[in-house]
Design an enzyme around this catalytic site. Structure first.
Site, PDB file in Angstrom:
ATOM      1  N   LYS A 189     -26.693  18.931  16.729  1.00 48.80           N
ATOM      2  CA  LYS A 189     -26.948  17.553  17.985  1.00 48.80           C
ATOM      3  C   LYS A 189     -28.565  16.896  17.517  1.00 48.80           C
ATOM      4  CE  LYS A 189     -30.064  18.147  20.864  1.00 48.80           C
ATOM      5  NZ  LYS A 189     -31.044  17.185  21.076  1.00 48.80           N
ATOM      6  N   GLU A 265     -38.067  24.659  10.904  1.00 43.38           N
ATOM      7  CA  GLU A 265     -38.679  23.685  10.385  1.00 43.38           C
ATOM      8  C   GLU A 265     -39.706  23.157  11.501  1.00 43.38           C
ATOM      9  OE1 GLU A 265     -39.652  23.288   7.013  1.00 43.38           O
ATOM     10  OE2 GLU A 265     -37.220  24.550   6.427  1.00 43.38           O
ATOM     11  N   CYS A 299     -44.624  15.325  10.233  1.00 35.61           N
ATOM     12  CA  CYS A 299     -44.543  17.033  10.606  1.00 35.61           C
ATOM     13  C   CYS A 299     -45.809  17.351   9.280  1.00 35.61           C
ATOM     14  CB  CYS A 299     -43.486  17.491  10.165  1.00 35.61           C
ATOM     15  SG  CYS A 299     -42.746  17.226   9.338  1.00 35.61           S
ATOM     16  N   GLU A 398     -50.931  19.322  17.798  1.00 35.00           N
ATOM     17  CA  GLU A 398     -50.765  18.416  17.565  1.00 35.00           C
ATOM     18  C   GLU A 398     -50.552  17.418  18.080  1.00 35.00           C
ATOM     19  OE1 GLU A 398     -46.289  19.233  16.462  1.00 35.00           O
ATOM     20  OE2 GLU A 398     -46.177  18.454  14.477  1.00 35.00           O
TER      21      GLU A 398
HETATM   22  P1  NAD Z   1     -38.552  18.930  19.711  1.00 31.85           P
HETATM   23  O1  NAD Z   1     -38.309  20.102  19.533  1.00 31.85           O
HETATM   24  O2  NAD Z   1     -39.161  18.066  21.497  1.00 31.85           O
HETATM   25  O3  NAD Z   1     -37.767  18.792  19.774  1.00 31.85           O
HETATM   26  C1  NAD Z   1     -36.514  18.834  18.809  1.00 31.85           C
HETATM   27  C2  NAD Z   1     -34.910  18.896  19.124  1.00 31.85           C
HETATM   28  O4  NAD Z   1     -35.288  20.469  20.117  1.00 31.85           O
HETATM   29  C3  NAD Z   1     -33.947  17.801  19.556  1.00 31.85           C
HETATM   30  O5  NAD Z   1     -32.741  17.045  18.905  1.00 31.85           O
HETATM   31  C4  NAD Z   1     -34.175  18.482  21.343  1.00 31.85           C
HETATM   32  O6  NAD Z   1     -32.892  17.553  22.098  1.00 31.85           O
HETATM   33  C5  NAD Z   1     -33.988  20.077  20.661  1.00 31.85           C
HETATM   34  N1  NAD Z   1     -34.260  20.996  21.536  1.00 31.85           N
HETATM   35  C6  NAD Z   1     -35.756  20.579  22.603  1.00 31.85           C
HETATM   36  N2  NAD Z   1     -35.148  21.809  23.640  1.00 31.85           N
HETATM   37  C7  NAD Z   1     -34.342  22.567  23.338  1.00 31.85           C
HETATM   38  C8  NAD Z   1     -34.293  23.443  23.495  1.00 31.85           C
HETATM   39  N3  NAD Z   1     -34.216  24.520  25.383  1.00 31.85           N
HETATM   40  N4  NAD Z   1     -33.090  24.429  23.405  1.00 31.85           N
HETATM   41  C9  NAD Z   1     -32.092  23.305  22.439  1.00 31.85           C
HETATM   42  N5  NAD Z   1     -33.005  22.475  21.356  1.00 31.85           N
HETATM   43  C10 NAD Z   1     -34.027  21.853  22.118  1.00 31.85           C
HETATM   44  O7  NAD Z   1     -39.529  17.930  18.554  1.00 31.85           O
HETATM   45  P2  NAD Z   1     -39.268  15.917  18.263  1.00 31.85           P
HETATM   46  O8  NAD Z   1     -40.084  16.519  20.013  1.00 31.85           O
HETATM   47  O9  NAD Z   1     -37.404  15.812  18.451  1.00 31.85           O
HETATM   48  O10 NAD Z   1     -39.948  16.015  16.836  1.00 31.85           O
HETATM   49  C11 NAD Z   1     -40.919  16.408  16.089  1.00 31.85           C
HETATM   50  C12 NAD Z   1     -42.117  18.006  16.018  1.00 31.85           C
HETATM   51  O11 NAD Z   1     -41.272  18.274  15.346  1.00 31.85           O
HETATM   52  C13 NAD Z   1     -42.796  18.112  15.613  1.00 31.85           C
HETATM   53  O12 NAD Z   1     -43.286  19.203  16.149  1.00 31.85           O
HETATM   54  C14 NAD Z   1     -43.075  17.845  14.147  1.00 31.85           C
HETATM   55  O13 NAD Z   1     -44.527  18.072  13.626  1.00 31.85           O
HETATM   56  C15 NAD Z   1     -41.886  18.539  14.109  1.00 31.85           C
HETATM   57  N6  NAD Z   1     -41.359  18.554  12.364  1.00 31.85           N
HETATM   58  C16 NAD Z   1     -40.677  19.676  11.754  1.00 31.85           C
HETATM   59  C17 NAD Z   1     -40.421  19.317  10.429  1.00 31.85           C
HETATM   60  C18 NAD Z   1     -40.668  19.799   9.422  1.00 31.85           C
HETATM   61  O14 NAD Z   1     -39.984  20.214   8.688  1.00 31.85           O
HETATM   62  N7  NAD Z   1     -40.879  21.273   9.871  1.00 31.85           N
HETATM   63  C19 NAD Z   1     -39.914  17.619  10.287  1.00 31.85           C
HETATM   64  C20 NAD Z   1     -40.295  16.816  10.917  1.00 31.85           C
HETATM   65  C21 NAD Z   1     -41.019  16.707  12.356  1.00 31.85           C
END
Ligand code: NAD
Length: 494
Positions: A189, A265, A299, A398
């Protein structure tokens, strides 16, 4: 290297895959619903994508389970699995420009970054992981004479992968390459803000010979498609990259459903420590890259900068100079070093944090609040806020934008205490010429990754991930494969 006009012309020839990919074919969402995906640089709609929900997720998991049980992929000769994945990587290689464009158009990353970082890294991830398939052995335990205990690493079954939008192609590959290499079936997803490269990737996997149903992609929203996948009773492992807030929710969903293993992650607020004996010019260039690359939507962005007070004035002058190379512009222009942020919500987040930093006494020394012009893209300025302290929101939370909070320190102990005063623990950078200090500080920093006299460097051979509120899993390296296997032992009395 193509010019901006050549990239634009090429982008106009692209055909977007905009349906779900289930059991080896593109199909509309069961509900028939679609949702738009837009280009953040122009605010125009690129295409409308199938909006999957629980029914589509059920269908995808069923397809994944069926092919897993049949053993079509899971029990295929390792050498053959390897060859299919290598062919897949070759096909990606042949479509480099297309992949670069898909992510640039959908989330605004400069095309030059796609070509120098994301695309080569994604291809290397698939290739490197494929090469592991026929090189990882099981174990025989040193048990008593007259017994034989074998330890097998078996594929876990159906892996659900949920990914973010900031490195769309790369994050997807970091998840699905080891999951597939270990013999699992996958339901992916991708983020609702960037899905086009994932759909194309799945299509190329089939072209390379991956059996139908082994890799399925269900575009849709987190609270519907994502939640359905996380709550699914027939998903064995959930692999997630995204925010710390959602990561916590997924742990809850696993507990409410089938106790699936959850690898997270999550977010970061990485510190960057510059000691007085550092190479100031290199440290300044590193500090600027660590917050302004990919518009700060990284991130591991080092969004907290701690500089030893005795060199702070000199360092700040060097930092301002190094920051000049980052200017927001058309991401299709190869000279552009910063694109727009992903959407209006993200722009407002950046705006809000700069406002709160000013209210709390921070001093804006570069950039400042965005001057948004409707219809012209979500562009923000590289921003540096000096005189911050760890009690401020801009230092603790963040932002995920190009906003750097700066403060000073006097001793190594103080620098460490400031760096570790965070709910996050993803990455950390430190700049010093003192090798003992480099080792000492690296060991004491609470993070999954430390960069000394550099920032952000990595390799397929090296794990990537964090501690504390930044998660519990590791992508890349052999450690990534461990996430997707179950250990089974067979004990035989001879
Ligand atoms: P997000 O948490 O909003 O979304 C990530 C994913 O989760 C998306 O596919 C989203 O549709 C899904 N999602 C959202 N709500 C959900 C739920 N209730 N149930 C299941 N899935 C759900 O994050 P984002 O805005 O897409 O990405 C940015 C974040 O990702 C930042 O916090 C960044 O630091 C982090 N990030 C971490 C790494 C790492 O390796 N640690 C790498 C890249 C990004």
């Amino acid at each position: 290297m193509k010019t901006r006009d050549e990239w634009l012309a090429l982008s106009q020839t692209l055909e977007f895959r905009n349906q779900a990919y289930i059991n080896g074919e593109f199909r509309a969402a069961a509900s028939g619903r679609v949702f738009p995906t837009q280009n953040p640089a122009t605010e125009t709609v690129l295409t409308e994508i199938a909006e999957c929900d629980v029914s589509d997720v059920d269908l995808a998991v069923e397809a994944a389970r069926t092919v897993f049980r049949a053993g079509t992929w899971a029990e295929l000769d390792p050498g053959q699995r390897k060859r299919i994945m290598l062919k897949w990587a070759d096909l990606m290689d042949a479509h480099r420009d297309e992949f670069a464009l898909l992510d640039t158009l959908e989330m605004g990353k400069p095309i030059s970054e796609m070509l120098s970082i994301d695309v080569p890294d994604a291809i290397d991830c698939i290739r490197w992981t494929a090469e592991c398939i026929d090189k990882v052995y099981g174990e025989i335990a040193p048990t008593a004479a007259g017994t034989l205990a074998m330890i097998h690493h078996e594929p876990a079954g159906v892996v659900g992968a949920i990914t973010p939008w900031n490195y769309p192609l790369m994050m997807v590959c970091w998840k699905i390459a080891p999951a597939l290499a270990a013999g699992n079936s996958v339901v992916l997803k991708p983020s609702e803000k960037a899905m086009l490269s994932a759909l194309r990737l799945a299509e190329l996997a089939s072209e390379a010979g991956l059996p139908d149903g082994v890799l399925n992609v269900v575009p849709g929203f987190g609270h519907t498609a994502g939640k359905a996948l996380a709550l699914h009773m027939d998903v064995n492992v959930l692999a997630f990259t995204g925010s710390t807030r959602v990561a916590g929710m997924l742990m809850g969903y696993a507990g409410e459903s089938n106790m699936k293993r959850v690898w997270l992650e999550a977010g970061g607020k990485s510190p960057n420590i510059v000691f007085a004996d550092a190479d100031i010019e290199k440290a300044a260039a590193g500090a600027a890259a660590a917050i302004f690359s990919n518009q700060g939507e990284v991130c591991i962005a080092c969004s907290r900068l701690y500089v030893e007070n005795s060199i702070k004035d000199e360092f700040m002058a060097a930092l301002l100079k190094a920051s000049e190379r980052y200017r927001a512009g058309d991401p299709l222009d190869p000279a552009t070093t910063m694109g727009p942020v992903v959407d209006q919500t993200q722009l407002q987040t950046v705006e809000r944090y700069i406002g709160s930093a000013i209210e709390e006494g921070g001093q804006v020394v570069l950039g400042g609040q965005p001057e948004y012009q409707p219809g012209k893209g979500f562009f923000v300025k590289p921003t540096i806020i000096d005189n911050t302290h760890n009690g401020m929101k801009v230092v603790q939370e963040e932002i995920f934008g190009p906003v750097l909070a700066v403060s000073g320190f006097d001793t190594e102990e103080e620098a460490l205490a400031l760096a570790n005063d965070s709910r996050y623990g993803l990455g950390a950078a430190l700049w010093t010429r003192d090798i003992s200090r480099a080792h000492r500080v690296s060991r004491k920093i609470e993070s999954g990754m430390v960069w000394v006299n550099t920032w952000g460097e990595g390799d397929s051979t090296v794990p990537f991930g964090g501690v504390k509120g930044s998660g519990n899993g590791r992508d890349k390296s052999l450690h990534a494969l461990e996430k997707y296997v179950d250990i089974k032992n067979v004990f035989i009395r001879l």
